[in-house]
Scaffold this active site. Structure first.
Site, PDB file in Angstrom:
ATOM      1  N   GLU A   1       0.845  -1.195   0.000  1.00 25.26           N
ATOM      2  CA  GLU A   1       0.000   0.000   0.000  1.00 25.26           C
ATOM      3  C   GLU A   1       0.882   1.246   0.000  1.00 25.26           C
ATOM      4  O   GLU A   1       0.404   2.351   0.192  1.00 25.26           O
ATOM      5  CB  GLU A   1      -0.974  -0.007   1.170  1.00 25.26           C
TER       6      GLU A   1
ATOM      7  N   CYS B   1      -3.689  -3.376   4.051  1.00 27.30           N
ATOM      8  CA  CYS B   1      -2.803  -4.430   4.568  1.00 27.30           C
ATOM      9  C   CYS B   1      -3.146  -5.821   4.034  1.00 27.30           C
ATOM     10  O   CYS B   1      -2.465  -6.793   4.349  1.00 27.30           O
ATOM     11  CB  CYS B   1      -2.822  -4.429   6.095  1.00 27.30           C
TER      12      CYS B   1
ATOM     13  N   HIS C   1      -3.420 -10.335  11.809  1.00 25.04           N
ATOM     14  CA  HIS C   1      -2.812  -9.114  11.290  1.00 25.04           C
ATOM     15  C   HIS C   1      -2.453  -8.244  12.503  1.00 25.04           C
ATOM     16  O   HIS C   1      -3.282  -8.060  13.396  1.00 25.04           O
ATOM     17  CB  HIS C   1      -3.790  -8.393  10.358  1.00 25.04           C
TER      18      HIS C   1
HETATM   19  N1  COA Z   1      -0.255   2.430  30.578  1.00 22.40           N
HETATM   20  C1  COA Z   1      -0.706   1.308  29.994  1.00 22.40           C
HETATM   21  N2  COA Z   1      -1.700   1.305  29.067  1.00 22.40           N
HETATM   22  C2  COA Z   1      -2.220   2.491  28.713  1.00 22.40           C
HETATM   23  C3  COA Z   1      -1.805   3.704  29.290  1.00 22.40           C
HETATM   24  C4  COA Z   1      -0.765   3.651  30.275  1.00 22.40           C
HETATM   25  N3  COA Z   1      -0.293   4.746  30.841  1.00 22.40           N
HETATM   26  N4  COA Z   1      -2.514   4.710  28.748  1.00 22.40           N
HETATM   27  C5  COA Z   1      -3.354   4.154  27.847  1.00 22.40           C
HETATM   28  N5  COA Z   1      -3.178   2.803  27.832  1.00 22.40           N
HETATM   29  C6  COA Z   1      -3.871   1.830  26.989  1.00 22.40           C
HETATM   30  C7  COA Z   1      -5.335   2.110  26.765  1.00 22.40           C
HETATM   31  O1  COA Z   1      -6.121   1.620  27.813  1.00 22.40           O
HETATM   32  C8  COA Z   1      -5.567   1.372  25.451  1.00 22.40           C
HETATM   33  O2  COA Z   1      -5.706  -0.016  25.706  1.00 22.40           O
HETATM   34  P1  COA Z   1      -7.079  -0.751  25.254  1.00 22.40           P
HETATM   35  O3  COA Z   1      -7.169  -0.532  23.770  1.00 22.40           O
HETATM   36  O4  COA Z   1      -6.849  -2.159  25.634  1.00 22.40           O
HETATM   37  O5  COA Z   1      -8.172  -0.074  25.988  1.00 22.40           O
HETATM   38  C9  COA Z   1      -4.257   1.538  24.705  1.00 22.40           C
HETATM   39  O6  COA Z   1      -3.284   1.913  25.693  1.00 22.40           O
HETATM   40  C10 COA Z   1      -4.296   2.616  23.642  1.00 22.40           C
HETATM   41  O7  COA Z   1      -4.798   3.786  24.230  1.00 22.40           O
HETATM   42  P2  COA Z   1      -5.795   4.738  23.455  1.00 22.40           P
HETATM   43  O8  COA Z   1      -6.171   5.845  24.351  1.00 22.40           O
HETATM   44  O9  COA Z   1      -6.879   3.946  22.807  1.00 22.40           O
HETATM   45  O10 COA Z   1      -4.778   5.269  22.341  1.00 22.40           O
HETATM   46  P3  COA Z   1      -4.989   6.319  21.213  1.00 22.40           P
HETATM   47  O11 COA Z   1      -6.332   6.923  21.255  1.00 22.40           O
HETATM   48  O12 COA Z   1      -3.828   7.249  21.316  1.00 22.40           O
HETATM   49  O13 COA Z   1      -4.870   5.500  19.833  1.00 22.40           O
HETATM   50  C11 COA Z   1      -4.854   3.776  18.202  1.00 22.40           C
HETATM   51  C12 COA Z   1      -4.666   4.127  19.698  1.00 22.40           C
HETATM   52  C13 COA Z   1      -4.515   2.317  17.976  1.00 22.40           C
HETATM   53  C14 COA Z   1      -6.307   4.010  17.797  1.00 22.40           C
HETATM   54  C15 COA Z   1      -3.894   4.689  17.357  1.00 22.40           C
HETATM   55  O14 COA Z   1      -2.563   4.386  17.674  1.00 22.40           O
HETATM   56  C16 COA Z   1      -4.105   4.570  15.873  1.00 22.40           C
HETATM   57  O15 COA Z   1      -4.945   5.256  15.296  1.00 22.40           O
HETATM   58  N6  COA Z   1      -3.314   3.688  15.193  1.00 22.40           N
HETATM   59  C17 COA Z   1      -3.406   3.485  13.772  1.00 22.40           C
HETATM   60  C18 COA Z   1      -4.627   2.671  13.376  1.00 22.40           C
HETATM   61  C19 COA Z   1      -4.531   1.231  13.599  1.00 22.40           C
HETATM   62  O16 COA Z   1      -3.453   0.699  13.785  1.00 22.40           O
HETATM   63  N7  COA Z   1      -5.688   0.535  13.521  1.00 22.40           N
HETATM   64  C20 COA Z   1      -5.795  -0.858  13.763  1.00 22.40           C
HETATM   65  C21 COA Z   1      -6.737  -1.567  12.883  1.00 22.40           C
HETATM   66  S1  COA Z   1      -6.075  -1.829  11.267  1.00 22.40           S
END
Ligand code: COA
Length: 397
Positions: free
Chosen positions: A82, A114, A242
């Site tokens: 991609e 992906c 994945h």
């Molecule tokens: N210690 C430990 N864990 C912590 C933490 C800390 N201090 N603070 C937050 N977390 C955890 C949260 O509880 C969450 O876990 P959970 O999903 O099991 O609830 C995790 O860390 C991520 O936190 P979150 O607030 O959801 O992160 P975010 O809003 O910054 O974004 C994604 C997370 C994945 C959505 C972001 O990185 C993203 O957009 N990634 C790209 C898209 C992607 O990969 N998509 C996947 C499908 S293809």
């Protein structure tokens, strides 16, 4: 029908990586959020010369050498990506030249976020099962450089790397099951990359939900096909997902186990046995998009192939947008010794760590890279993108 599947695998990763704990500190986030919350400890960072073609070529060269593959027997080369380098000329065409593949060879690129690599893998499987291959093998490449905007929520889920696979009759690693798979597709805007952008756009939390919905859909279609083919539902002993980031695989496994009627405690217990090993290598590289599932498979085989000979493992591929497929394979007898000889994890051991300013400087250079004039580089025999001359991309020979 002969046994068909993944004969051999090799990986390529960029020269350097960043520690996610250091990135978290630089972004004012608790390191535990990235390392435990997302389940990733290191993130591969590609320099300008390490584009999708160069990474793929290095993985393929390694594959030919380690698994003793004769390039003249490759009858099809497919590159799933991609992060293509051209709107028209496919990565596969560059690879065809760099690798010296025979002219009697079909070559093209596949794209569906992906899922692109899996699309190619399924086509290669059918090409062989149909008899069209006539004893030749398919070279299946997954290659990407994952980029989100600096300081965005997606930033800690970047990565870069390539997975090269040979698909053939009588495979030495994993027999696949032609015809037994479950697909799911739906038009969604969870993740995309407009033509003008090097960085992906993502509706992150929605993408997680789309992934889980697709898993449920694909798994139910696969379960039906698997049952009809006479397999018992408990025949799967390991599961690869994945892996955009490690925690996603954990969420996926919980979801799949809940579909199977298991409690969260039972799911977490089986996660340790069925999934954790497949995340060891991905947790040191990050998201490599098309190759993520196959790096998870490589990780599982690297650590457990000998114990898994003859056993069946489940594989889930997801591509945003979205499409997904659940399928399975059986680890071949003798795979333990063969995998050991392949030294699958070796490319990860040869990397160096970047500081956060170094990483940011590398990212800053990304924007002009496709117009950069050719420069000579010291790359220790690796294939590298040298720049553009006369509107043509130039690679080391
Ligand atoms: N210690 C430990 N864990 C912590 C933490 C800390 N201090 N603070 C937050 N977390 C955890 C949260 O509880 C969450 O876990 P959970 O999903 O099991 O609830 C995790 O860390 C991520 O936190 P979150 O607030 O959801 O992160 P975010 O809003 O910054 O974004 C994604 C997370 C994945 C959505 C972001 O990185 C993203 O957009 N990634 C790209 C898209 C992607 O990969 N998509 C996947 C499908 S293809």
């Amino acid at each position: 029908m002969p046994t068909i599947g993944i004969d051999a695998i090799a990986l390529a990763v960029p020269e350097g990586y960043v520690e996610l704990a250091e990135l978290a500190e630089a972004r004012g986030v608790p390191p535990s959020k990235y390392v435990e919350g997302l389940g990733v400890s290191q993130m591969a960072v590609a320099q300008a010369h390490e584009d999708a073609v160069a990474l793929a070529a290095n993985a393929a060269r390694r594959l030919f050498l380690q698994a003793r593959i004769d390039p003249s027997n490759v009858g099809m080369v497919i590159a799933g990506s991609e992060t293509a380098v051209d709107h028209s000329k496919p990565i596969a065409a560059y690879l065809h030249g760099i690798l010296g593949l025979p002219s009697r060879c079909r070559s093209y690129e596949t794209k569906h976020a992906c899922f692109g690599g899996t699309a190619g893998l399924m086509t290669a499987l059918d090409w062989i099962a149909s008899g069209s291959a006539r004893g030749r093998v398919a070279l299946m490449m997954c290659t990407d450089v994952a980029r989100y905007a600096l300081k965005s929520a997606g930033e800690p889920t970047q990565g870069a790397g390539a997975v090269a696979m040979i698909v053939s009759e009588n495979p030495r690693m994993l027999a696949l099951e032609p015809g037994i798979s479950g697909s799911y597709s739906r038009d969604v805007h969870d993740f995309w990359r407009p033509l003008y952008s090097k960085e992906a756009m993502v509706d992150g939390h929605y993408s997680v939900q789309c992934y889980l919905d697709a898993l449920a859909g694909a798994y139910s279609a696969w379960s039906e096909a698997s049952r009809e083919a006479g397999y018992h539902r408990d025949s799967i002993v390991r599961r690869c997902y994945h892996v955009p980031y490690g925690k996603m695989a954990k969420k996926a496994h919980r979801h799949l186990m809940s579909i199977e009627g298991k409690t969260e405690e039972q799911a977490d217990a089986s996660y340790k046995e069925q999934v954790a090993t497949s995340l060891k290598l991905p947790s040191q590289v990050g998201n490599i998009y098309t190759g993520s599932l196959y790096m998870a498979l490589a990780s599982l085989l690297e650590y457990e192939a000998a114990d898994l000979e003859g056993k069946r493992i489940g594989l889930f591929s997801y591509g945003s947008g979205c499409t997904a497929e659940y399928f399975a394979g059986r680890v071949m007898p003798g795979a333990g010794l063969f995998v050991k000889q392949q030294k699958l994890a070796e490319p990860l051991a040869e990397r160096r760590k970047y500081t956060i300013p170094e990483y940011e400087a590398i990212r800053g250079a990304d924007y002009d890279v496709d117009r950069r004039p050719v420069e000579q580089l010291q790359v220790n025999g690796a294939v590298a993108f040298l720049g553009v001359e006369n509107e043509r991309r130039v690679y080391t020979a």
